[in-house]
Design a protein around this motif. Structure first.
Motif, PDB file in Angstrom:
ATOM      1  N   GLY A  97       0.703  -1.054  -0.012  1.00 28.19           N
ATOM      2  CA  GLY A  97       0.057   0.056  -0.021  1.00 28.19           C
ATOM      3  C   GLY A  97       0.675   1.286   0.080  1.00 28.19           C
ATOM      4  N   ILE A  98       2.028   1.298  -0.004  1.00 23.32           N
ATOM      5  CA  ILE A  98       3.067   2.461   0.165  1.00 23.32           C
ATOM      6  C   ILE A  98       4.139   2.376  -0.712  1.00 23.32           C
ATOM      7  CG2 ILE A  98       4.634   3.693   1.815  1.00 23.32           C
ATOM      8  CD1 ILE A  98       3.012   2.480   4.225  1.00 23.32           C
ATOM      9  N   HIS A  99       4.703   1.272  -0.917  1.00 24.47           N
ATOM     10  CA  HIS A  99       6.118   1.111  -1.827  1.00 24.47           C
ATOM     11  C   HIS A  99       5.768   0.224  -3.163  1.00 24.47           C
ATOM     12  CE1 HIS A  99       7.301   1.402   2.369  1.00 24.47           C
ATOM     13  NE2 HIS A  99       8.124   2.313   2.047  1.00 24.47           N
ATOM     14  N   PRO A 100       6.048   0.528  -4.125  1.00 25.45           N
ATOM     15  CA  PRO A 100       5.926  -0.466  -5.160  1.00 25.45           C
ATOM     16  C   PRO A 100       6.795  -1.529  -5.417  1.00 25.45           C
ATOM     17  CG  PRO A 100       7.099   1.594  -6.024  1.00 25.45           C
ATOM     18  CD  PRO A 100       6.668   1.746  -4.658  1.00 25.45           C
ATOM     19  N   SER A 101       6.360  -2.786  -5.815  1.00 27.01           N
ATOM     20  CA  SER A 101       7.190  -3.789  -5.978  1.00 27.01           C
ATOM     21  C   SER A 101       6.774  -4.392  -7.510  1.00 27.01           C
ATOM     22  CB  SER A 101       6.701  -5.040  -5.128  1.00 27.01           C
ATOM     23  OG  SER A 101       6.719  -4.786  -3.605  1.00 27.01           O
ATOM     24  N   VAL A 102       7.775  -4.943  -7.953  1.00 25.95           N
ATOM     25  CA  VAL A 102       7.738  -5.331  -9.514  1.00 25.95           C
ATOM     26  C   VAL A 102       7.213  -6.988  -9.196  1.00 25.95           C
ATOM     27  CG1 VAL A 102      10.423  -5.871  -9.690  1.00 25.95           C
ATOM     28  CG2 VAL A 102       8.930  -5.448 -11.634  1.00 25.95           C
ATOM     29  N   VAL A 103       6.282  -7.364 -10.306  1.00 27.57           N
ATOM     30  CA  VAL A 103       6.115  -8.961 -10.329  1.00 27.57           C
ATOM     31  C   VAL A 103       6.219  -9.520 -11.727  1.00 27.57           C
ATOM     32  CG1 VAL A 103       4.040 -10.451  -9.727  1.00 27.57           C
ATOM     33  CG2 VAL A 103       4.138  -8.171  -8.586  1.00 27.57           C
ATOM     34  N   MET A 104       7.180 -10.428 -11.437  1.00 28.50           N
ATOM     35  CA  MET A 104       7.569 -11.039 -12.883  1.00 28.50           C
ATOM     36  C   MET A 104       6.818 -12.523 -13.080  1.00 28.50           C
ATOM     37  SD  MET A 104       9.613  -8.742 -13.722  1.00 28.50           S
ATOM     38  CE  MET A 104       9.998  -9.450 -15.310  1.00 28.50           C
ATOM     39  N   CYS A 105       6.200 -12.672 -14.032  1.00 27.83           N
ATOM     40  CA  CYS A 105       5.272 -14.204 -14.205  1.00 27.83           C
ATOM     41  C   CYS A 105       5.802 -14.837 -15.247  1.00 27.83           C
ATOM     42  CB  CYS A 105       3.953 -13.265 -14.424  1.00 27.83           C
ATOM     43  SG  CYS A 105       3.352 -11.873 -13.207  1.00 27.83           S
ATOM     44  N   ARG A 106       5.352 -16.272 -15.103  1.00 26.37           N
ATOM     45  CA  ARG A 106       5.858 -17.191 -15.927  1.00 26.37           C
ATOM     46  C   ARG A 106       4.671 -18.264 -16.046  1.00 26.37           C
ATOM     47  NH1 ARG A 106      11.696 -19.639 -16.282  1.00 26.37           N
ATOM     48  NH2 ARG A 106      11.904 -19.840 -18.554  1.00 26.37           N
ATOM     49  N   GLY A 107       4.060 -18.233 -17.505  1.00 18.10           N
ATOM     50  CA  GLY A 107       3.226 -19.371 -17.673  1.00 18.10           C
ATOM     51  C   GLY A 107       1.723 -18.979 -17.493  1.00 18.10           C
ATOM     52  N   ALA A 134       7.197 -11.816  -6.697  1.00 21.00           N
ATOM     53  CA  ALA A 134       7.330 -10.414  -6.452  1.00 21.00           C
ATOM     54  C   ALA A 134       8.676  -9.896  -5.709  1.00 21.00           C
ATOM     55  CB  ALA A 134       6.043 -10.031  -5.419  1.00 21.00           C
ATOM     56  N   TRP A 135       9.013  -8.828  -6.224  1.00 23.97           N
ATOM     57  CA  TRP A 135      10.538  -8.564  -5.693  1.00 23.97           C
ATOM     58  C   TRP A 135      10.293  -6.868  -5.269  1.00 23.97           C
ATOM     59  CZ3 TRP A 135      14.730 -11.706  -5.985  1.00 23.97           C
ATOM     60  CH2 TRP A 135      14.468 -12.961  -6.850  1.00 23.97           C
ATOM     61  N   ASP A 136      11.132  -6.677  -4.089  1.00 30.62           N
ATOM     62  CA  ASP A 136      11.244  -5.523  -3.881  1.00 30.62           C
ATOM     63  C   ASP A 136      12.703  -4.882  -4.024  1.00 30.62           C
ATOM     64  OD1 ASP A 136       8.640  -5.512  -2.503  1.00 30.62           O
ATOM     65  OD2 ASP A 136       9.461  -6.127  -0.733  1.00 30.62           O
ATOM     66  N   TRP A 137      12.616  -3.445  -4.482  1.00 28.26           N
ATOM     67  CA  TRP A 137      14.048  -2.814  -4.970  1.00 28.26           C
ATOM     68  C   TRP A 137      14.152  -1.828  -3.728  1.00 28.26           C
ATOM     69  CZ3 TRP A 137      18.670  -3.246  -6.627  1.00 28.26           C
ATOM     70  CH2 TRP A 137      19.474  -1.998  -6.778  1.00 28.26           C
ATOM     71  N   ARG A 138      14.915  -1.890  -2.827  1.00 28.08           N
ATOM     72  CA  ARG A 138      15.157  -1.087  -1.586  1.00 28.08           C
ATOM     73  C   ARG A 138      16.582  -0.791  -1.262  1.00 28.08           C
ATOM     74  NH1 ARG A 138      10.198  -1.364  -2.931  1.00 28.08           N
ATOM     75  NH2 ARG A 138       8.599  -2.248  -1.425  1.00 28.08           N
ATOM     76  N   ASN A 139      16.911   0.384  -1.166  1.00 29.74           N
ATOM     77  CA  ASN A 139      18.176   0.749  -0.651  1.00 29.74           C
ATOM     78  C   ASN A 139      19.342  -0.055  -1.467  1.00 29.74           C
ATOM     79  OD1 ASN A 139      17.186   2.221   1.353  1.00 29.74           O
ATOM     80  ND2 ASN A 139      16.648   0.681   2.682  1.00 29.74           N
ATOM     81  N   GLY A 140      19.157  -0.057  -2.811  1.00 31.48           N
ATOM     82  CA  GLY A 140      20.373  -0.928  -3.669  1.00 31.48           C
ATOM     83  C   GLY A 140      19.879  -2.269  -3.338  1.00 31.48           C
ATOM     84  N   LYS A 141      18.987  -2.868  -2.773  1.00 30.22           N
ATOM     85  CA  LYS A 141      19.160  -4.407  -2.895  1.00 30.22           C
ATOM     86  C   LYS A 141      17.810  -4.876  -3.490  1.00 30.22           C
ATOM     87  CE  LYS A 141      22.017  -4.817   1.308  1.00 30.22           C
ATOM     88  NZ  LYS A 141      22.084  -5.400   2.902  1.00 30.22           N
ATOM     89  N   LEU A 142      17.680  -5.966  -4.145  1.00 35.95           N
ATOM     90  CA  LEU A 142      16.608  -6.760  -4.762  1.00 35.95           C
ATOM     91  C   LEU A 142      16.325  -7.896  -3.915  1.00 35.95           C
ATOM     92  CD1 LEU A 142      14.778  -6.721  -7.126  1.00 35.95           C
ATOM     93  CD2 LEU A 142      16.367  -8.014  -8.307  1.00 35.95           C
TER      94      LEU A 142
END
Length: 590
Positions: free
Chosen positions: A283-293, A302-310
């Motif tokens: 509800g606050i920070h965006p996440s990227v969601v990669m899907c297969r099939g 679902a992945w978070d990119w925060r403070n230079g870390k994935l």
């Protein structure tokens, strides 16, 4: 969300006038007004309006000397006091009468511009463009080699920023390379995220993995070798972090499911079907969601990119055909807060995955080629989903359905046992309240309850806000039509993408007022053209890019079979005042 500037745009409307448009922001006060100024040459700026402008965010200047350079800027007015002036937009002397900006491209030989996305790549409050340049491509069902996918970034003034080459170990095609452009860490600078492999070269010329490896098999497929997920800097194209792609291929013959097209294969047709999106899962920070099939086994990571870390947030996996979520995904997806808790869900065809990575529901109607989610029926609580379905290989069921986005309850269904290939839902009849829907073979236009109310529109593709009313127009290839009103715009000298799909590079509210721009490639593939409307309107709304659902729609528009964006509330004839978005605008870090 992005802190945007006022997005002032000025284009020659005809020989004697200039159309000027600008943004109202989602955080602006309801009683904000604007003063518009024109500065000609070295002369002092002249205010063009007598009283502050309160009914719209556009103006037609019919008193200028257009054989001289003219700069336009706006000053917001709040409680009688002028605020800081916007960035000025300069119209060159004797500018031609045309309603597009040109972005010259560095198109590689044998390539052509394809899908595009936008993000603020340098923190200046203005969108930049990330463009997918495509050479030889293949559908998953076809054998043969492809050319490496290439991505380029440009500023709106045509400045070239960087190029990323995904290399020979990433296959080119509509189902392979979905690229997400979004500010994922809240620093005001957008990143780009996509699948990578051995030999990918970033915007700094650095190689990811082992450049000596060639994992293509004799059929041109890539079914062996490491798979990566990489976050690239929007500012430079540099690879910031690379990790293993989730999920790995595993057994490539175990990605089938149930129903039509659910069978397994060992050719890569089912294992290499990819989708992607961005969602605010907390509800606050965006996440990227990669899907297969999606024909059978379906995995969302679902992945978070925060403070230079994935970091991995969660993984949803339908695993096998016994799982009710197996085989329910689409050739595309969308993101919306379906349950009103402030957190996003992923609506993936006939199923919905909750913000926590758990399956929320599935309708069991299997996959399809198109999906539309918004408050399509304002008389029904919450959001609704309109989708079409491929009813093939002896399966049974509705080819078209409307269902409740929160519960999956089917509200209406049609075209029983028909394989429907295309369909759209939105308010296109400017005399009727609520969305209308139509699809290939519908033989009519239907209201969202399923009642036939008119003739079928001439196209079943994209829709766009273009003229002065609140309803959407029909966008197909390089032209825009009004439902029951004929052609209102043709982009001569420009063409659409993706073969018979005839989709734009991008359609989005990039600058100007709340109406949408249209990005197409030129006939010679050497430039992009950004078309904007020059039709005045007295309807005033904040930029659509400050509605979270619409903004995320622009991020996923390039996914699979491209679909038009939608707002998270009813937008159209008879609409109530747009709800104030609950957003915080991020100051870019220099």
């Amino acid at each position: 969300m992005e802190k945007l500037d006022r997005g002032v745009i000025a284009v020659r409307q005809n020989n004697d006038s200039v159309y000027v448009g600008w943004r109202m922001l989602g955080t602006d006060a309801d009683d904000i007004a604007f003063n518009l100024y024109r500065k000609t040459g070295n002369n002092p700026a002249v205010k063009l309006n007598h009283d502050p402008i309160v009914k719209s965010t556009n103006f037609v200047d019919a008193r200028g000397k257009f054989d001289l350079p003219n700069s336009y800027f706006v000053k917001p007015v709040l409680k009688g006091r002028e605020l800081e002036a916007s960035k000025a937009f300069t119209l060159i002397a004797k500018a031609p009468v045309r309603q597009y900006l040109t972005i010259p491209l560095k198109t590689p030989e044998g390539y052509s511009p394809n899908d595009a996305s936008v993000g603020d790549l340098d923190g200046d409050g203005e969108y930049e463009i990330v463009l997918h340049q495509t050479g030889r491509s293949r559908d998953n069902s076809s054998n043969g080699p492809t050319d490496p996918p290439i991505f380029q970034a440009y500023k709106l003034d045509g400045t070239f920023l960087w190029e990323i080459n995904l290399g020979k170990n990433i296959r080119e095609g509509a189902h392979y390379t979905q690229f997400m452009v979004y500010d994922l860490d809240g620093d005001g600078i957008a990143e780009m995220v996509c699948k990578t492999a051995d030999g990918t070269v970033d915007g700094k010329g650095r190689v990811i993995g082992d450049a000596t490896k060639d994992w293509r098999n004799p059929n041109g497929k890539i079914l062996d070798g490491p798979e990566f997920l990489t976050v690239f800097s929007g500012r430079t194209g540099e690879a910031l972090s690379t990790t293993g792609y989730i999920p790995a291929r595993g057994n490539i013959g175990a990605w089938g499911g149930k129903g039509g097209n659910g069978k397994n294969d060992n050719t890569g047709n089912r294992v290499d079907r990819f989708n992607a999106c961005v969602a605010y899962l907390d509800g606050i920070h965006p996440s990227v969601v990669m899907c297969r099939g999606y024909y059978g086994r379906t995995v969302l990571a679902a992945w978070d990119w925060r403070n230079g870390k994935l970091t991995s947030r969660w993984v949803f996996d339908s695993k096998d055909a016994k799982n009710p979520f197996s085989g329910q995904g689409n050739h595309n997806l969308t993101v919306a807060d379906v349950d009103g808790d402030g957190k996003d869900e992923i609506i993936f065809g006939s199923m919905c995955v909750d913000d926590n990575g758990k399956g929320l529901y599935t309708t069991g109607l299997r996959h399809g080629d198109a999906i539309h989610v918004s408050d399509l029926d304002p008389e029904h609580p919450g959001l609704e989903v309109f989708g079409i379905h491929e009813i093939e290989e002896g399966t049974k069921g509705p080819g078209v359905a409307v269902y409740d986005a929160k519960t999956g309850e089917i509200l209406w269904k049609g075209s029983p046992d028909e394989d429907v290939g295309r369909g759209v839902a939105d308010n296109i009849d400017h005399t009727r309240y609520g969305a209308q829907m139509w699809w290939a073979g519908s033989n009519g236009l239907f209201d969202i309850k399923g009642n036939r109310i008119g003739d079928q529109p001439g196209s079943t593709n994209f829709v766009i806000y273009w003229d002065g009313d609140l309803s959407r127009e029909l966008l197909d290839a390089n032209h825009i039509d009004k439902y029951n009103g004929g052609r209102i715009f043709t982009a001569d000298g420009a063409v659409a993408n993706n073969g018979t799909k005839s989709t734009p590079a991008l359609s989005a509210d990039i600058f100007g007022d709340w109406r949408e721009e249209l990005i197409l490639r030129s006939n010679d593939n050497q430039s992009l053209r950004i078309y904007t409307t020059t039709i005045p309107t007295e309807h005033r709304h904040y930029t659509l890019m400050h509605d979270p659902q619409y903004r995320l729609s622009i991020a996923w528009q390039n996914d699979g079979y491209n679909q038009p964006p939608h707002t998270g509330f009813y937008f159209g004839f008879g609409m109530k005042k747009a709800p104030k978005p609950n957003i915080l605008l991020v100051e870019p870090k220099k």
